[in-house]
Design a protein around this motif. Sequence first.
Motif, short mmCIF file in Angstrom:
data_model
loop_
_atom_site.label_atom_id
_atom_site.label_comp_id
_atom_site.label_asym_id
_atom_site.label_seq_id
_atom_site.Cartn_x
_atom_site.Cartn_y
_atom_site.Cartn_z
N ILE A 293 -2.70 1.40 120.37
CA ILE A 293 -3.51 1.90 119.26
C ILE A 293 -4.55 2.87 119.81
O ILE A 293 -5.24 2.59 120.79
CB ILE A 293 -4.18 0.74 118.50
CG1 ILE A 293 -3.10 -0.07 117.76
CG2 ILE A 293 -5.22 1.25 117.52
CD1 ILE A 293 -3.63 -1.27 117.02
N GLY A 294 -4.62 4.04 119.21
CA GLY A 294 -5.52 5.08 119.68
C GLY A 294 -4.84 6.13 120.53
O GLY A 294 -5.39 7.21 120.76
N ALA A 295 -3.58 5.83 120.99
CA ALA A 295 -2.82 6.81 121.77
C ALA A 295 -2.14 7.80 120.83
O ALA A 295 -1.86 7.48 119.66
CB ALA A 295 -1.79 6.11 122.63
N LYS A 296 -1.86 8.98 121.33
CA LYS A 296 -1.09 9.94 120.54
C LYS A 296 0.38 9.59 120.67
O LYS A 296 0.93 9.53 121.77
CB LYS A 296 -1.35 11.37 120.99
CG LYS A 296 -0.71 12.40 120.07
CD LYS A 296 -1.28 13.79 120.26
CE LYS A 296 -0.67 14.77 119.24
NZ LYS A 296 -1.24 16.11 119.35
N PHE A 297 1.01 9.35 119.55
CA PHE A 297 2.41 8.96 119.49
C PHE A 297 3.28 10.08 120.06
O PHE A 297 3.15 11.23 119.63
CB PHE A 297 2.81 8.68 118.05
CG PHE A 297 4.05 7.88 117.85
CD1 PHE A 297 4.08 6.53 118.12
CD2 PHE A 297 5.21 8.48 117.37
CE1 PHE A 297 5.22 5.77 117.91
CE2 PHE A 297 6.36 7.74 117.15
CZ PHE A 297 6.36 6.38 117.42
N PRO A 298 4.14 9.82 121.05
CA PRO A 298 4.98 10.89 121.59
C PRO A 298 5.85 11.53 120.52
O PRO A 298 6.34 10.85 119.61
CB PRO A 298 5.84 10.16 122.63
CG PRO A 298 5.04 8.96 123.00
CD PRO A 298 4.34 8.54 121.74
N ASN A 299 6.05 12.83 120.64
CA ASN A 299 6.85 13.55 119.65
C ASN A 299 8.32 13.17 119.76
O ASN A 299 8.79 12.76 120.83
CB ASN A 299 6.70 15.06 119.85
CG ASN A 299 7.18 15.86 118.64
OD1 ASN A 299 7.35 15.31 117.56
ND2 ASN A 299 7.36 17.15 118.82
N SER A 300 9.03 13.29 118.67
CA SER A 300 10.48 13.08 118.65
C SER A 300 11.12 14.32 118.03
O SER A 300 10.84 14.66 116.87
CB SER A 300 10.84 11.84 117.82
OG SER A 300 12.25 11.69 117.73
N VAL A 301 11.94 15.01 118.81
CA VAL A 301 12.67 16.17 118.31
C VAL A 301 13.89 15.68 117.54
O VAL A 301 14.69 14.91 118.08
CB VAL A 301 13.09 17.11 119.46
CG1 VAL A 301 13.91 18.27 118.92
CG2 VAL A 301 11.86 17.62 120.20
N PHE A 302 14.01 16.09 116.29
CA PHE A 302 15.09 15.58 115.44
C PHE A 302 16.45 16.10 115.91
O PHE A 302 16.59 17.24 116.32
CB PHE A 302 14.85 15.97 113.99
CG PHE A 302 13.62 15.34 113.38
CD1 PHE A 302 13.14 14.12 113.82
CD2 PHE A 302 12.93 15.98 112.34
CE1 PHE A 302 12.02 13.53 113.27
CE2 PHE A 302 11.80 15.41 111.78
CZ PHE A 302 11.34 14.18 112.25
N VAL A 303 17.44 15.21 115.81
CA VAL A 303 18.81 15.53 116.24
C VAL A 303 19.75 15.59 115.04
O VAL A 303 20.56 16.52 114.91
CB VAL A 303 19.32 14.47 117.25
CG1 VAL A 303 20.72 14.82 117.73
CG2 VAL A 303 18.36 14.35 118.43
N ASN A 304 19.66 14.60 114.16
CA ASN A 304 20.51 14.53 112.97
C ASN A 304 19.63 14.22 111.75
O ASN A 304 19.81 13.18 111.10
CB ASN A 304 21.58 13.45 113.14
CG ASN A 304 22.53 13.73 114.28
OD1 ASN A 304 23.37 14.63 114.19
ND2 ASN A 304 22.40 12.98 115.37
N PRO A 305 18.69 15.11 111.43
CA PRO A 305 17.71 14.80 110.38
C PRO A 305 18.29 14.79 108.97
O PRO A 305 19.21 15.54 108.66
CB PRO A 305 16.67 15.91 110.54
CG PRO A 305 17.44 17.05 111.11
CD PRO A 305 18.47 16.44 112.02
N ILE A 306 17.72 13.95 108.13
CA ILE A 306 18.08 13.85 106.72
C ILE A 306 16.79 13.96 105.89
O ILE A 306 15.75 13.41 106.27
CB ILE A 306 18.78 12.50 106.43
CG1 ILE A 306 20.17 12.49 107.09
CG2 ILE A 306 18.92 12.24 104.94
CD1 ILE A 306 20.90 11.16 106.95
N HIS A 307 16.88 14.70 104.79
CA HIS A 307 15.76 14.88 103.85
C HIS A 307 14.58 15.62 104.46
O HIS A 307 13.43 15.33 104.13
CB HIS A 307 15.29 13.52 103.30
CG HIS A 307 16.35 12.79 102.54
ND1 HIS A 307 16.45 11.42 102.57
CD2 HIS A 307 17.35 13.23 101.74
CE1 HIS A 307 17.48 11.04 101.83
NE2 HIS A 307 18.04 12.14 101.30
N THR A 308 14.85 16.56 105.34
CA THR A 308 13.75 17.37 105.89
C THR A 308 14.30 18.64 106.54
O THR A 308 15.45 18.67 107.00
CB THR A 308 12.94 16.59 106.94
OG1 THR A 308 11.82 17.36 107.33
CG2 THR A 308 13.77 16.28 108.17
#
Length: 426
Positions: A293-308
């Motif tokens: 809690i308080g950390a910056k959540f690591p990014n996730s590059v989308f591979v098979n995205p839905i609804h975005t």
Amino acid sequence: MKKTLLAYGFFLSVNVFGQFNVKVAVPSYLSDSDIYLYSFNGSKEILQSKAKFSNNVATFKVDKAYKGMLRAFFKKSASSVNMVSENKDISFKIELDSKNKISDVIFDDEVNKLFSYQADIQKKQDLILPALIQIKDYYTTSDSFYKSLDSEINLLSKNDTSAYETYPFLSFYSKNQKFSQQEKVAEIKSQDFINFFSKSGEYLETSTILKPALVNFLNVSKSNVEGSVDQLLEAVNVETPRGQTIMSELIEIFSTYNMDKLKDKYLTQAKNLKCTINDRLASTIQSNKNTEIGAKFPNSVFVNPIHTKSKSLYDVKAAKKIVVFWSSTCSHCEAEMPKLLEKYDKLKAQNIEIVGLSLDSNLDEFKSKANLYPWINDSEGKGWYSSYGETYNIVATPTYFVLDANNVILSKPNHVGDVLEYLKVN
């Protein structure tokens, strides 16, 4: 699979120049499939190689000497095959059922023939032997059927492992499997477990026995878990690779079962070690750091995205985000996700977005389920082999995080009800 244990780079020095191949004859359905070979370091699976195809035969090259368990993962059929390596060539063929799942595995190499035979005998001992013993009580000793039952019971009761003696790893696996079998826990004392962990030879880390044995050790030690763990860590010495691997496994087990006090204690100990930290423990420390809690959540590059149309998690703009790790085959997800669906309009009205990251191994099943939900979803299609587990310290589904607009972790709720309570959505 709520809070269940999950569904390992430790290489032996028997022959540093050792190299062997694994060859798999596959049906034509899988001839265009990605197939991966994994080795083990405790409960962590280490990618060894990706198969190369020729005439419906998939071949893996293993460049370093390795004795232990291996797993071949067939992405297209979302199926796996376990096998034993004695640092020698392995060959087998697979057959598929009408749903293109693996229905049979036929090994050609001697060690895996023995391994398959042992697994078959073990299954019969667990499932059939108790029933035969009960049935025998209904007959008298003079009945011919009694004599047949008695003969079969004697045959199944034998556990002759002499054939394994020429195969060091298979012999180790066979003799020590009892430590990982929950039904045999009552027969083993806490000190016996400690002796097993501290005195086992080089095959413990590659055997897949380590984590279930640690869970059984904790169950046996439940009257004083903390004291027993302290005793274990002293015996295995946390300044050694084995001690650090065991410490890493314990931290993850405590995380899985929400034993936060113990997790925090041993995670703090791990961070404060002054010796060289092995890759396994370093990974555990980092994944926990990523999700504090308080950390910056690591990014996730989308591979098979839905609804975005967003390319990554960071591209999704919202006042807050609920990130949920889930799977279409997870029964607890089936129970909890509809509750998010019921409140989705209220969440959107507060500019709160949901992003689901799925640990499905079958993309068709993922898309079928994900399309039922109106929020953003993505999946690497690699199941528990995806990057999510290590990056975000995911050991069970569903797992929730609440992030602010800058992707800083605000909360790590245990259940969907906790998510909605934290966000004051009713």
